[in-house]
Scaffold this active site. Sequence first.
Site, mmCIF file in Angstrom:
data_model
loop_
_atom_site.group_PDB
_atom_site.id
_atom_site.type_symbol
_atom_site.label_atom_id
_atom_site.label_comp_id
_atom_site.label_asym_id
_atom_site.label_seq_id
_atom_site.Cartn_x
_atom_site.Cartn_y
_atom_site.Cartn_z
ATOM 1 N N GLU A 186 0.837 -1.208 0.000
ATOM 2 C CA GLU A 186 0.000 0.000 0.000
ATOM 3 C C GLU A 186 0.870 1.255 0.000
ATOM 4 O OE1 GLU A 186 -3.008 -0.142 -0.623
ATOM 5 O OE2 GLU A 186 -3.853 -1.975 0.191
ATOM 6 N N ARG A 190 0.732 3.724 -3.302
ATOM 7 C CA ARG A 190 0.050 5.011 -3.090
ATOM 8 C C ARG A 190 1.045 6.129 -2.826
ATOM 9 N NH1 ARG A 190 -5.750 3.611 -0.265
ATOM 10 N NH2 ARG A 190 -5.607 1.384 -0.456
ATOM 11 N N ASP A 336 -5.214 -9.958 -8.035
ATOM 12 C CA ASP A 336 -5.402 -9.051 -9.174
ATOM 13 C C ASP A 336 -4.142 -8.475 -9.824
ATOM 14 O OD1 ASP A 336 -4.982 -7.560 -6.848
ATOM 15 O OD2 ASP A 336 -6.795 -6.353 -7.011
ATOM 16 N N GLU A 505 -11.732 0.438 -10.522
ATOM 17 C CA GLU A 505 -11.343 -0.521 -11.576
ATOM 18 C C GLU A 505 -12.186 -0.421 -12.854
ATOM 19 O OE1 GLU A 505 -11.676 -1.312 -8.345
ATOM 20 O OE2 GLU A 505 -9.567 -1.567 -7.861
HETATM 21 C C1 DMJ Z 1 -6.094 0.397 -5.179
HETATM 22 O O1 DMJ Z 1 -5.334 0.637 -4.063
HETATM 23 C C2 DMJ Z 1 -5.298 -0.273 -6.249
HETATM 24 O O2 DMJ Z 1 -5.926 -0.115 -7.477
HETATM 25 C C3 DMJ Z 1 -5.071 -1.732 -5.980
HETATM 26 O O3 DMJ Z 1 -4.398 -2.383 -7.017
HETATM 27 C C4 DMJ Z 1 -6.387 -2.416 -5.744
HETATM 28 N N1 DMJ Z 1 -7.191 -1.751 -4.775
HETATM 29 C C5 DMJ Z 1 -7.320 -0.324 -4.787
HETATM 30 C C6 DMJ Z 1 -8.511 0.223 -5.520
HETATM 31 O O4 DMJ Z 1 -9.634 -0.500 -5.510
#
Ligand code: DMJ
Length: 610
Positions: A186, A190, A336, A505
């Site tokens: 995270e 971010r 994912d 997404e």
């Molecule tokens: C984000 O922090 C990123 O896109 C991550 O890959 C998946 N989750 C969140 C958004 O939904």
Amino acid sequence: MATQSLFTNSSKYQCGKFTVGKFLSLLMVSGLIYLFAHKSSDGFVSGEIHDKVENRHTKKDSPKIHTFWRKPPRLPPRLPPNEIYKNNSLLLQSPPSEWASRQKKVKEAFEHAWSGYRNYAMGYDELMPLSRRGVDGLGGLGATVVDSLDTAIIMGVDDVVSEASKWIEDNLMKKLSEKGQVNLFETTIRVLGGLLSAYHLSGGDKARGSDSGVPVTSKRANPERLLEVSKDLADRLLLAFTSSPTAIPFSDVVLRDRTAHAAPDGLSSTSEATTLQLEYSYLSTISGDPKYDLEAMKVLEHMRKLPTVEGLVPIYINPSSGQFSGENIRLGSRGDSYYEYLLKVWVQQEKYRNTSLKYLFEMYTEAMRGVKHLLVRKTIPNGLVFVGELPYGRNGGFSPKMDHLVCFLPGTLALGATKGITKKKALENHLLTVEDLENLQLAEDLAKTCVEMYFVTSTGLAPEIAYFHIEGNSEGGPDGGNKSSQYVNDIMIKPLDRHNLLRPETVESLFVLYRITEDPKYREWGWRIFQAFEKYTKVDSGGYSSLDDVTNLPPPRRDKMETFFLGETLKYLYLLFGESSILPLDKYVFNTEAHPLPIIQSAEQTSHSV
Ligand code: DMJ
């Protein structure tokens, strides 16, 4: 044999007796029959032929032939573009001027989101818009500030650029030395991703500074300071890699102690351990220090050696053994972005696509074949295409469950097919294989399913998780509440899955698909989704809230504005409604938190080790 020879002889005989005069008479008679038949069949001729005929008849010398040929078909009266849009919002394109004003609305939404955060939560990770205070859900590095900065630069919101960059310059370095535990993934996607993208867009990276298309008049941050903070943060995060006994990093870092450790159960999420390379590789490029890239790339080189199920991988991995844990396979949470970064890391290092990084595209290709073979199914009764799960591995049962998180996949598939250029250009240059076209078609089908997950609910906003009705699975379930949706019986939403966290997404995939296919329907769908966010999630005092239940009106709210609403969702909507020359997809790659980083085109531009 005898019959055949008789027939052949007889044909020869007939041909011999057929004279030129008879042939011409026959031709004339057939022509007249054809003309009479078509005179009375208005609407039978295709639009294209009709256009050509109409053009011919604008010439003065042919009015009689016109009347004789056919009557023009009855056409609906011409409407001004706005009326066309109102009458048939999804099939016809909105006029270009409309998109500029819609883009402005997204910018205003961003300003509204920021104003709530600045007024009640400045310096905290996230805003709680209903109780009007801040909360540190991500370790306390002011994640919303950093996630928002490049969005503000791209949109040209100068006040926010000033406020966010001043906060970073004055506070972030100090926080790095004081704060405790943060999650490696995270914080990388971010905070580090946000700093690096803002660095690039602020002109720090002169070698790659000119391709973004972001207006040069926009206010920028101080790039030297951003680089300095990025390196300090990355040096601390690097401990997660270097203190692990294998190439798989620990999931958590204690910033002030410069230590790292595994999660309490000893496991890392596969997606988290493998979604770090775009950021560290770019930092190595701009800092000239290869250590970041080396550590991050070791992870993918390790992944290459692990066994897979047709390219698909379990969602947990053990950093102590370096092996997968369990058999649960899915492209939703914890799985994912593994698939996303296989492609995007390969895309980022253009120079090495056919050499040292070729294995990444091969792993991506194999995984997408696995997705198509093992996970893609169609719903009944209406044939929506979706990606399900294998919770007990290849030999366990198939679960028709799809997280909203899976909706990143249409964008990734489309990018993988054309490598960022338009489909039109790729076709003109014969760059698309049959497999590319198949993947692009799957991308379009899945994007349709993702938007129907929105349109099937009472609010027009998607739930966190949906289940799909398939042949042989009699298990029904509650629907999304929008009884006028054609897909109300195809999609089921369980009570615990009805929340919406303002996730990006689907609009991310709409943005990529619009850029690649140039099909206006993706913009129209994005506009519908944006309007639903405005209607149900906007908080008057500032900010936007998550929802607890998208199937109920009015939807109960949840007291949180996630950082990715500003970092991703609004950025992608803004780019979807804007010019395609801004951050072109063959020059930029978006990290999984929507922070654009430049594609490194030549060996001199990178420090990546071959
Ligand atoms: C984000 O922090 C990123 O896109 C991550 O890959 C998946 N989750 C969140 C958004 O939904």
